[in-house]
Motif scaffolding. Sequence first.
Motif, PDB file in Angstrom:
ATOM      1  N   ARG A   1     -19.611  12.772  -4.960  1.00 46.10           N
ATOM      2  CA  ARG A   1     -19.318  11.521  -5.643  1.00 46.10           C
ATOM      3  C   ARG A   1     -18.292  10.714  -4.859  1.00 46.10           C
ATOM      4  NH1 ARG A   1     -15.771  11.288 -10.678  1.00 46.10           N
ATOM      5  NH2 ARG A   1     -15.610   9.061 -10.855  1.00 46.10           N
ATOM      6  N   PRO A   2     -18.516   9.390  -4.653  1.00 44.95           N
ATOM      7  CA  PRO A   2     -17.552   8.578  -3.926  1.00 44.95           C
ATOM      8  C   PRO A   2     -16.233   8.502  -4.683  1.00 44.95           C
ATOM      9  CG  PRO A   2     -19.613   7.394  -4.213  1.00 44.95           C
ATOM     10  CD  PRO A   2     -19.696   8.645  -5.028  1.00 44.95           C
ATOM     11  N   SER A   3     -15.140   8.541  -3.938  1.00 46.70           N
ATOM     12  CA  SER A   3     -13.821   8.374  -4.527  1.00 46.70           C
ATOM     13  C   SER A   3     -12.916   7.740  -3.499  1.00 46.70           C
ATOM     14  CB  SER A   3     -13.261   9.736  -4.964  1.00 46.70           C
ATOM     15  OG  SER A   3     -13.096  10.556  -3.830  1.00 46.70           O
ATOM     16  N   LEU A   4     -11.787   7.234  -3.937  1.00 50.74           N
ATOM     17  CA  LEU A   4     -10.845   6.603  -3.023  1.00 50.74           C
ATOM     18  C   LEU A   4     -10.217   7.660  -2.159  1.00 50.74           C
ATOM     19  CD1 LEU A   4      -9.437   4.000  -2.191  1.00 50.74           C
ATOM     20  CD2 LEU A   4      -7.641   4.588  -3.781  1.00 50.74           C
ATOM     21  N   ARG A   5     -10.357   7.489  -0.861  1.00 51.72           N
ATOM     22  CA  ARG A   5      -9.761   8.417   0.086  1.00 51.72           C
ATOM     23  C   ARG A   5      -9.158   7.614   1.203  1.00 51.72           C
ATOM     24  NH1 ARG A   5     -14.059  12.450   2.246  1.00 51.72           N
ATOM     25  NH2 ARG A   5     -13.607  10.963   3.852  1.00 51.72           N
ATOM     26  N   VAL A   6      -8.067   8.093   1.749  1.00 48.88           N
ATOM     27  CA  VAL A   6      -7.496   7.492   2.938  1.00 48.88           C
ATOM     28  C   VAL A   6      -8.089   8.218   4.119  1.00 48.88           C
ATOM     29  CG1 VAL A   6      -5.391   7.070   4.220  1.00 48.88           C
ATOM     30  CG2 VAL A   6      -5.385   6.891   1.737  1.00 48.88           C
TER      31      VAL A   6
ATOM     32  N   GLY B   1      -3.916  11.466  -6.552  1.00 49.14           N
ATOM     33  CA  GLY B   1      -3.838  11.619  -8.001  1.00 49.14           C
ATOM     34  C   GLY B   1      -2.861  10.678  -8.682  1.00 49.14           C
ATOM     35  N   VAL B   2      -2.129   9.884  -7.912  1.00 44.23           N
ATOM     36  CA  VAL B   2      -1.125   8.974  -8.487  1.00 44.23           C
ATOM     37  C   VAL B   2      -1.657   7.542  -8.449  1.00 44.23           C
ATOM     38  CG1 VAL B   2       1.239   8.105  -8.222  1.00 44.23           C
ATOM     39  CG2 VAL B   2       0.715  10.490  -7.664  1.00 44.23           C
ATOM     40  N   PRO B   3      -1.680   6.841  -9.603  1.00 41.70           N
ATOM     41  CA  PRO B   3      -2.160   5.459  -9.606  1.00 41.70           C
ATOM     42  C   PRO B   3      -1.220   4.547  -8.809  1.00 41.70           C
ATOM     43  CG  PRO B   3      -1.500   6.148 -11.820  1.00 41.70           C
ATOM     44  CD  PRO B   3      -1.286   7.304 -10.918  1.00 41.70           C
ATOM     45  N   PHE B   4      -1.817   3.562  -8.129  1.00 40.69           N
ATOM     46  CA  PHE B   4      -1.045   2.651  -7.294  1.00 40.69           C
ATOM     47  C   PHE B   4      -1.705   1.279  -7.320  1.00 40.69           C
ATOM     48  CE2 PHE B   4       0.554   0.722  -3.444  1.00 40.69           C
ATOM     49  CZ  PHE B   4       1.833   1.241  -3.310  1.00 40.69           C
TER      50      PHE B   4
ATOM     51  N   VAL C   1       0.864  -1.182   0.000  1.00 38.65           N
ATOM     52  CA  VAL C   1       0.000   0.000   0.000  1.00 38.65           C
ATOM     53  C   VAL C   1       0.897   1.227   0.000  1.00 38.65           C
ATOM     54  CG1 VAL C   1      -1.928  -1.135   1.223  1.00 38.65           C
ATOM     55  CG2 VAL C   1      -0.141   0.028   2.529  1.00 38.65           C
ATOM     56  N   PRO C   2       0.366   2.398  -0.375  1.00 37.34           N
ATOM     57  CA  PRO C   2       1.195   3.611  -0.327  1.00 37.34           C
ATOM     58  C   PRO C   2       1.541   3.962   1.126  1.00 37.34           C
ATOM     59  CG  PRO C   2      -1.056   4.142  -0.978  1.00 37.34           C
ATOM     60  CD  PRO C   2      -0.970   2.663  -0.885  1.00 37.34           C
ATOM     61  N   GLN C   3       2.792   3.811   1.482  1.00 35.67           N
ATOM     62  CA  GLN C   3       3.244   3.962   2.859  1.00 35.67           C
ATOM     63  C   GLN C   3       3.028   5.370   3.420  1.00 35.67           C
ATOM     64  OE1 GLN C   3       4.370   1.466   5.027  1.00 35.67           O
ATOM     65  NE2 GLN C   3       3.463   0.269   3.367  1.00 35.67           N
ATOM     66  N   GLN C   4       3.000   6.389   2.556  1.00 33.03           N
ATOM     67  CA  GLN C   4       2.822   7.752   3.054  1.00 33.03           C
ATOM     68  C   GLN C   4       1.441   7.967   3.672  1.00 33.03           C
ATOM     69  OE1 GLN C   4       3.158   6.857  -0.163  1.00 33.03           O
ATOM     70  NE2 GLN C   4       2.136   8.276  -1.555  1.00 33.03           N
ATOM     71  N   PHE C   5       0.507   7.035   3.430  1.00 34.31           N
ATOM     72  CA  PHE C   5      -0.833   7.154   3.997  1.00 34.31           C
ATOM     73  C   PHE C   5      -1.061   6.214   5.176  1.00 34.31           C
ATOM     74  CE2 PHE C   5      -1.274   8.537  -0.458  1.00 34.31           C
ATOM     75  CZ  PHE C   5      -1.723   9.825  -0.238  1.00 34.31           C
TER      76      PHE C   5
END
Length: 163
Positions: free
Chosen positions: A156-161, A76-79, A39-43
């Motif tokens: 609108r639903p979106s991916l959020r941490v 904004g960055v794909p992962f 997973v993106p470690q910064q989050f």
Amino acid sequence: MDKMTPIRPYLLRSHYEWLLDNDLTPHIVVDAHIAGVYVPQQFVQDGQIVLNIAPTAVVAFELNNTALSFNARFGGVPFDVYVPISAITAIYARENGAGSMFEPEQAYIDQAEQESADAAVEPSEERSAPALVSAPAVSSDDESETPERPKPAKGRPSLRVIK
């Protein structure tokens, strides 16, 4: 009696479908310290990350008995996300907190012990992108606190941490 397979992937799938059938937004809580979590470690905060796994927030979603994987945008960055089932500690609805927390399972504990023994013999190698192969395990002393439930978002639903 033969060893039974872990129940967590089955409960996870059923809760996921139930939340979607009720027009709710499924989120999972992931223990980012479990081997194989990508997973993106910064989050990651306090060793955990909360991920929105709604169909409108992810692409190429796959959930099987060993892992959950998908592609999503973080800032904004794909992962490409990869989460062994053993690392998922809870699934719940963003809107009302309905869902379930998962208890440690003996199959995952046994596997973690075996992997620890194997790691003591052979040094592990870094890998750039995990594949859907096996389910790393949780340790028996890993008990997470109840995650904070996020407040409903508007629009609108979106991916959020969720922190």
